[in-house]
Enzyme design. Structure first.
Site, mmCIF file in Angstrom:
data_model
loop_
_atom_site.group_PDB
_atom_site.id
_atom_site.type_symbol
_atom_site.label_atom_id
_atom_site.label_comp_id
_atom_site.label_asym_id
_atom_site.label_seq_id
_atom_site.Cartn_x
_atom_site.Cartn_y
_atom_site.Cartn_z
ATOM 1 N N LYS A 1 35.687 18.632 79.167
ATOM 2 C CA LYS A 1 36.068 19.881 79.812
ATOM 3 C C LYS A 1 35.598 19.934 81.277
ATOM 4 O O LYS A 1 36.198 20.614 82.099
ATOM 5 C CB LYS A 1 35.471 21.078 79.064
ATOM 6 C CG LYS A 1 35.802 21.171 77.589
ATOM 7 C CD LYS A 1 37.213 21.642 77.340
ATOM 8 C CE LYS A 1 37.479 22.139 75.927
ATOM 9 N NZ LYS A 1 37.290 21.167 74.850
HETATM 10 C C1 LIG Z 1 38.061 20.844 73.789
HETATM 11 C C2 LIG Z 1 37.757 19.598 73.096
HETATM 12 C C3 LIG Z 1 38.741 18.906 72.385
HETATM 13 C C4 LIG Z 1 40.150 19.439 72.225
HETATM 14 O O1 LIG Z 1 40.868 19.409 73.440
HETATM 15 P P1 LIG Z 1 42.193 20.284 73.586
HETATM 16 O O2 LIG Z 1 42.596 20.121 75.008
HETATM 17 O O3 LIG Z 1 41.792 21.693 73.269
HETATM 18 O O4 LIG Z 1 43.184 19.757 72.629
HETATM 19 C C5 LIG Z 1 38.394 17.698 71.805
HETATM 20 N N1 LIG Z 1 37.137 17.219 71.889
HETATM 21 C C6 LIG Z 1 36.166 17.856 72.565
HETATM 22 C C7 LIG Z 1 34.794 17.281 72.588
HETATM 23 C C8 LIG Z 1 36.435 19.056 73.192
HETATM 24 O O5 LIG Z 1 35.468 19.692 73.858
#
Ligand SMILES: *Cc1c(COP(=O)(O)O)cnc(C)c1O
Length: 497
Positions: free
Chosen positions: A112
């Site tokens: 993120k």
């Molecule tokens: C947010 C997240 C996901 C999922 O990603 P999306 O874009 O919501 O599909 C997968 N793994 C981790 C560690 C995340 O923080």
């Protein structure tokens, strides 16, 4: 380039307006009215640039109303100095043809950060460009990683306030500690008695409530979103797919033009949607592999064309993917359905009323062509961690392991050995208990920090400094509220009646 709403054909706004507003009044998401194309030469050239430079090149195509100076400023502040590698992301090779794209080298150790380190800069630039002159209130619903990444990105950013809601029992101990110890004068963190979907639904409702918006406006404030419904979150995610492809070509791992597979551990469908955009822009992608955990609503949808959220919700060891309503799917369906906002409104009205929708035969055929989808249960996820550690001396986190497990199912069913890029979305140190358990080494640790030490002994990977530092931090945000009290929590943070 202009941006449209997936639910109202009359909306046409600039990228700055799309980023500033986050979500359309009609409840729809903003999407570009056409996708830019990149030639193979242009893609490969990105592999020779630094990450901030490459990011700027991609942003130039989407944020067409930003000046060069504005983009330059945004990419520098986001990507220079805040990641633990100058490359911003790294590509690990498990074997020839199987690559792990490590997207977790930022300050909160999850992918993120790739978008949330830059979003505050894109957002404040957008707000000043659109001339509204209001203070931005960012509301976030998080399944664990977004919240912390957004808090880090926005803390003490001038002209912003940020409030994060997380499900009381739906995040890992390390994630919770990261959030409740957050520093900064403009931040708030609030646990809710409910799951992630409750948090997300609550935030969406507050965002789109005209009376609430009116009240904020009277107080010189406006809402925006740091969730992946904001276009300013998605654009930065397109960058790393294109850059990864370019780097693999430049390093001689794949040939220019060679098609690759991309496997993504998926929750809200933002990360894999960015890979879809990269493909549509000209990056040679053979198949997008959508990996889910036991909350396998997307596996079912991508294989049958029926989206049905009426099912049991599971709390798993990959909590950031414990999601039954994947917001960004709406954008994909808008593109595949020929940008028909009435059609999309109908689908999501049906989802709201019955929890279910079914797409047209034309869309089903396209989904089949673009995607392979499968899921891993918790035991399968642990087995993937163990196997990857044993065979390749590589330790991955639980989310990445879901992707690795699903990729192995894909090979078993298709025999396809095309090169693969597997998105690694978190450091294993974020989920040390589950990772140690998978490696059969869980016993004897009294807290997250002892677990991290033990994981270090086993994996040899460095413990991220930002996680070790939590040990001495004091919790600032304790307690929790009912789902129905979310709006009062917002007013209270903003000090309005
Ligand atoms: C947010 C997240 C996901 C999922 O990603 P999306 O874009 O919501 O599909 C997968 N793994 C981790 C560690 C995340 O923080």
């Amino acid at each position: 380039m202009y941006y449209e709403s997936t639910r109202d054909g009359s909306v046409k706004i600039t990228s700055a307006e799309a980023v500033a507003r986050g979500i359309s009044r009609d409840g729809g998401l903003f999407v570009p009215d056409s996708l830019p194309r990149l030639g193979l030469d242009e893609i490969v050239r990105l592999g020779k640039l630094s990450y901030p430079e490459a990011a700027k090149e991609v942003f130039r195509l989407f944020l067409t109303d930003f000046t060069d100076g504005e983009l330059e400023n945004c990419v520098r502040r986001a990507y220079v100095g805040s990641f633990d590698t100058e490359n911003v992301m790294e590509i690990a090779e498990l074997r020839k043809g199987e690559y792990i794209l490590e997207l977790w080298h930022g300050p909160t150790c999850a992918f993120k950060d790739m978008a949330l380190q830059i979003l505050p800069h894109l957002l404040t630039t957008s707000v000043s460009k659109t001339g509204v002159g209001k203070k931005v209130c960012v509301l976030v619903a998080t399944s664990g990683d977004t919240g912390k990444a957004a808090l880090e990105g926005f803390k003490d950013a001038p002209g912003t306030e940020i409030l994060v809601f997380y499900p009381e029992n739906g995040v890992s101990a390390m994630q919770k500690l990261q959030m409740i110890t957050q520093e900064g004068k403009n931040v708030g963190v609030c646990a809710i008695k409910g799951n992630f979907d409750d948090a997300q639904t609550g935030v969406k409702k507050i965002f789109t409530d005209p009376a609430v918006n009116e009240k904020l406006s009277e107080n010189g404030l406006m809402f925006s979103s740091a969730n992946s419904i904001n276009w300013g979150r998605l654009a930065p995610q397109i960058v790393y797919y294109v850059v990864s492809y370019a780097r693999l070509v430049c390093e001689g791992k794949i040939k220019a033009g060679e098609e690759i597979l991309i496997t993504v551990p998926t929750g809200n469908f933002g990360n894999i949607l960015a890979a879809y955009y990269a493909k549509e822009m000209g990056m040679p992608v053979k198949k997008l592999i959508c990996a889910s955990n036991s909350n396998n609503v997307l596996t079912d949808f991508l294989t049958t064309g029926v989206y049905d959220r009426n099912r049991r919700f599971y709390t798993t060891i990959s909590p950031s993917m414990d999601i039954l309503v994947s917001s960004n799917l709406e954008r994909l369906l808008y593109h595949l359905g020929g940008r028909d906002s009435e059609y999309i409104s109908g689908l999501f009205r049906s989802l709201g009323e019955t929890g279910r929708f079914e797409v047209s035969e034309e869309i089903k055929a396209q989904l089949k062509e673009l995607f392979y989808a499968d899921f891993c249960t918790d035991p399968e996820t642990k087995a993937a961690i163990k196997k990857t550690n044993a065979e390749h001396s590589y330790t991955c986190d639980t989310h990445t392991a879901v992707a690795v497990g699903v990729y192995n199912k894909y090979i078993a069913s298709s025999g396809d050995l095309a090169p693969v890029l597997i998105a690694s979305t978190a450091s294993p140190y974020k989920f040390p208990e589950a990772v140690l358990d998978a490696l059969g080494a869980c016993g004897g640790c009294s807290d997250e920090f002892e677990m991290a030490d033990k994981l270090h002994e086993i994996s040899g990977m460095e413990i991220p400094a930002s996680l070790s530092a939590l040990k001495t931090k004091k919790p600032r945000f304790t307690g929790s509220v009912e789902k129905s009290e979310m709006l009062s929590a917002v007013y209270s943070l903003l000090k309005i009646e």
